[in-house]
Design an enzyme around this catalytic site. Sequence first.
Site, PDB file in Angstrom:
ATOM      1  CB  CYS A 114      29.391  36.728  36.462  1.00  0.00           C
ATOM      2  SG  CYS A 114      30.699  35.829  37.302  1.00  0.00           S
ATOM      3  CG  HIS A 251      27.052  38.970  39.412  1.00  0.00           C
ATOM      4  ND1 HIS A 251      26.862  37.655  39.766  1.00  0.00           N
ATOM      5  CD2 HIS A 251      28.390  39.126  39.246  1.00  0.00           C
ATOM      6  CE1 HIS A 251      28.026  37.050  39.810  1.00  0.00           C
ATOM      7  NE2 HIS A 251      28.977  37.923  39.502  1.00  0.00           N
ATOM      8  CG  ASN A 281      30.910  35.694  41.807  1.00  0.00           C
ATOM      9  OD1 ASN A 281      29.942  35.240  41.203  1.00  0.00           O
ATOM     10  ND2 ASN A 281      31.800  36.481  41.231  1.00  0.00           N
TER      11      ASN A 281
HETATM   12  O1  UT7 Z   1      31.792  37.976  39.013  1.00  0.00           O
HETATM   13  C1  UT7 Z   1      32.676  38.395  38.030  1.00  0.00           C
HETATM   14  C2  UT7 Z   1      33.196  39.694  38.340  1.00  0.00           C
HETATM   15  N1  UT7 Z   1      34.196  39.639  39.349  1.00  0.00           N
HETATM   16  C3  UT7 Z   1      34.304  40.634  40.189  1.00  0.00           C
HETATM   17  O2  UT7 Z   1      33.493  41.532  40.127  1.00  0.00           O
HETATM   18  C4  UT7 Z   1      35.465  40.692  41.132  1.00  0.00           C
HETATM   19  C5  UT7 Z   1      36.017  42.074  41.106  1.00  0.00           C
HETATM   20  N2  UT7 Z   1      37.139  42.304  42.007  1.00  0.00           N
HETATM   21  C6  UT7 Z   1      37.020  42.265  43.351  1.00  0.00           C
HETATM   22  O3  UT7 Z   1      35.977  41.964  43.883  1.00  0.00           O
HETATM   23  C7  UT7 Z   1      38.216  42.693  44.155  1.00  0.00           C
HETATM   24  O4  UT7 Z   1      39.184  43.259  43.308  1.00  0.00           O
HETATM   25  C8  UT7 Z   1      38.859  41.543  44.964  1.00  0.00           C
HETATM   26  C9  UT7 Z   1      37.951  41.148  46.097  1.00  0.00           C
HETATM   27  C10 UT7 Z   1      39.127  40.366  44.057  1.00  0.00           C
HETATM   28  C11 UT7 Z   1      40.171  42.015  45.583  1.00  0.00           C
HETATM   29  O5  UT7 Z   1      39.971  43.177  46.355  1.00  0.00           O
HETATM   30  P1  UT7 Z   1      40.912  44.448  46.150  1.00  0.00           P
HETATM   31  O6  UT7 Z   1      40.521  45.437  47.169  1.00  0.00           O
HETATM   32  O7  UT7 Z   1      40.844  44.844  44.705  1.00  0.00           O
HETATM   33  O8  UT7 Z   1      42.320  43.863  46.550  1.00  0.00           O
HETATM   34  P2  UT7 Z   1      43.649  43.749  45.653  1.00  0.00           P
HETATM   35  O9  UT7 Z   1      43.478  42.748  44.588  1.00  0.00           O
HETATM   36  O10 UT7 Z   1      44.061  45.130  45.291  1.00  0.00           O
HETATM   37  O11 UT7 Z   1      44.647  43.164  46.733  1.00  0.00           O
HETATM   38  C12 UT7 Z   1      45.041  43.895  47.896  1.00  0.00           C
HETATM   39  C13 UT7 Z   1      46.045  43.073  48.678  1.00  0.00           C
HETATM   40  C14 UT7 Z   1      47.158  42.519  47.798  1.00  0.00           C
HETATM   41  O12 UT7 Z   1      48.371  42.587  48.541  1.00  0.00           O
HETATM   42  P3  UT7 Z   1      49.437  43.762  48.235  1.00  0.00           P
HETATM   43  O13 UT7 Z   1      49.789  43.605  46.802  1.00  0.00           O
HETATM   44  O14 UT7 Z   1      48.699  45.028  48.542  1.00  0.00           O
HETATM   45  O15 UT7 Z   1      50.528  43.439  49.201  1.00  0.00           O
HETATM   46  C15 UT7 Z   1      46.782  41.074  47.602  1.00  0.00           C
HETATM   47  O16 UT7 Z   1      47.910  40.242  47.405  1.00  0.00           O
HETATM   48  O17 UT7 Z   1      45.403  41.927  49.252  1.00  0.00           O
HETATM   49  C16 UT7 Z   1      46.146  40.754  48.931  1.00  0.00           C
HETATM   50  N3  UT7 Z   1      45.206  39.632  48.840  1.00  0.00           N
HETATM   51  C17 UT7 Z   1      44.801  38.938  49.916  1.00  0.00           C
HETATM   52  N4  UT7 Z   1      45.108  39.013  51.219  1.00  0.00           N
HETATM   53  C18 UT7 Z   1      44.510  38.156  52.056  1.00  0.00           C
HETATM   54  C19 UT7 Z   1      44.574  39.152  47.741  1.00  0.00           C
HETATM   55  N5  UT7 Z   1      43.763  38.129  48.083  1.00  0.00           N
HETATM   56  C20 UT7 Z   1      43.886  37.985  49.424  1.00  0.00           C
HETATM   57  C21 UT7 Z   1      43.301  37.109  50.361  1.00  0.00           C
HETATM   58  N6  UT7 Z   1      43.636  37.241  51.662  1.00  0.00           N
HETATM   59  N7  UT7 Z   1      42.402  36.169  49.998  1.00  0.00           N
END
Ligand code: UT7
Length: 324
Positions: A114, A251, A281
């Site tokens: 990225c 980005h 992204n």
């Molecule tokens: O470009 C390279 C760099 N990449 C990035 O910068 C990405 C960085 N990370 C992020 O943008 C975020 O961490 C995400 C968007 C990937 C995830 O957001 P988050 O607020 O960190 O959510 P999380 O991973 O803590 O997940 C929260 C909950 C989880 O459920 P539990 O464990 O709380 O029950 C996940 O299983 O959301 C669940 N979850 C989803 N639910 C519905 C994860 N993906 C999904 C989904 N739909 N697509």
Amino acid sequence: MKRRAVIRGIGSYLPSRIVTNAELAARVETTDEWIMQRTGIAQRHVAAEGETTSMLATRAAEAALAHAGIDASEIDLIVLATATPDYTFPATATQVQNNLGITHGVAFDIAAVCSGFVFALSTAEKFLLSGSHKRALVIGAETFSRILDWNDRTTCVLFGDGAGAVVLEAQDGKGTVADRGVLSTHLRSDGRHRAKLFVDGGPSTTGTAGHLRMEGREVFKHAVGMITDVITDAFAATGVDADTLDWFVPHQANRRIITASADKLNIAPEKVVITVSEHGNTSAASIPLALDVAVKDGRIKPGHLVMLEALGGGFTWGSALVRW
Ligand code: UT7
């Protein structure tokens, strides 16, 4: 007098097929609300069958050349950032070179995921400043749809395909921040973070292309600090600050990361260019795609001071300060 690498033109290309959150919700257990709330993404573009990274890159390069009013024969350097090359080798840049009918000069790829566009811009700048080359195409192009696990809701909702390109030309400046062109670049990497964001395949491990794997929360935790560090470095090196910046073009990974970074740096929200909602992204393509939107809609004008930044797998991260 100081030589500068000045952006002469910009172009981009997005595949025609749009995949909405609703379409993904029919495929994996997710909702439009979750994706919008956690990432700000409403839709992404996905390449058609047979549409490769070099094809997207060529379309973007042609648009950038047309915008610059420069013929492909005047280009003597192509630096293409991608994590999704057409083939393991040769470099996708050489295919773009061939598509553009260029048989002189040099073309090669950069692998910084990225952060690829910032790394490619910085590399091309160094070639131009050395005097070895005069006019470069700097391209970010990706078909991330090909390395996604479409059954993994934690990653497949985040990424999209696309390409963006700029024409960079060596020109003489005064050596002050009033010059047009790239004013500073700050690049970093730290391989200890590999497991947080990687592809689980490759020629020398599995012999397959593999799929993207990410510990999203872990990446998020590091992102804002690392991004703001390299921007603070750019401010210190140039004497520019958040108030004198005209535009912040980060980005486009996640709206929350973008706004948290801008807040921490005291960059006013109206100066932040956000396209993650429409593009998702697109990895190395995200910055030139966002730049192209803001240039073509008239927000970014010649003379404006623009801060670029990115963080990606590795980790790699970096900033580039450019006077348009
Ligand atoms: O470009 C390279 C760099 N990449 C990035 O910068 C990405 C960085 N990370 C992020 O943008 C975020 O961490 C995400 C968007 C990937 C995830 O957001 P988050 O607020 O960190 O959510 P999380 O991973 O803590 O997940 C929260 C909950 C989880 O459920 P539990 O464990 O709380 O029950 C996940 O299983 O959301 C669940 N979850 C989803 N639910 C519905 C994860 N993906 C999904 C989904 N739909 N697509």
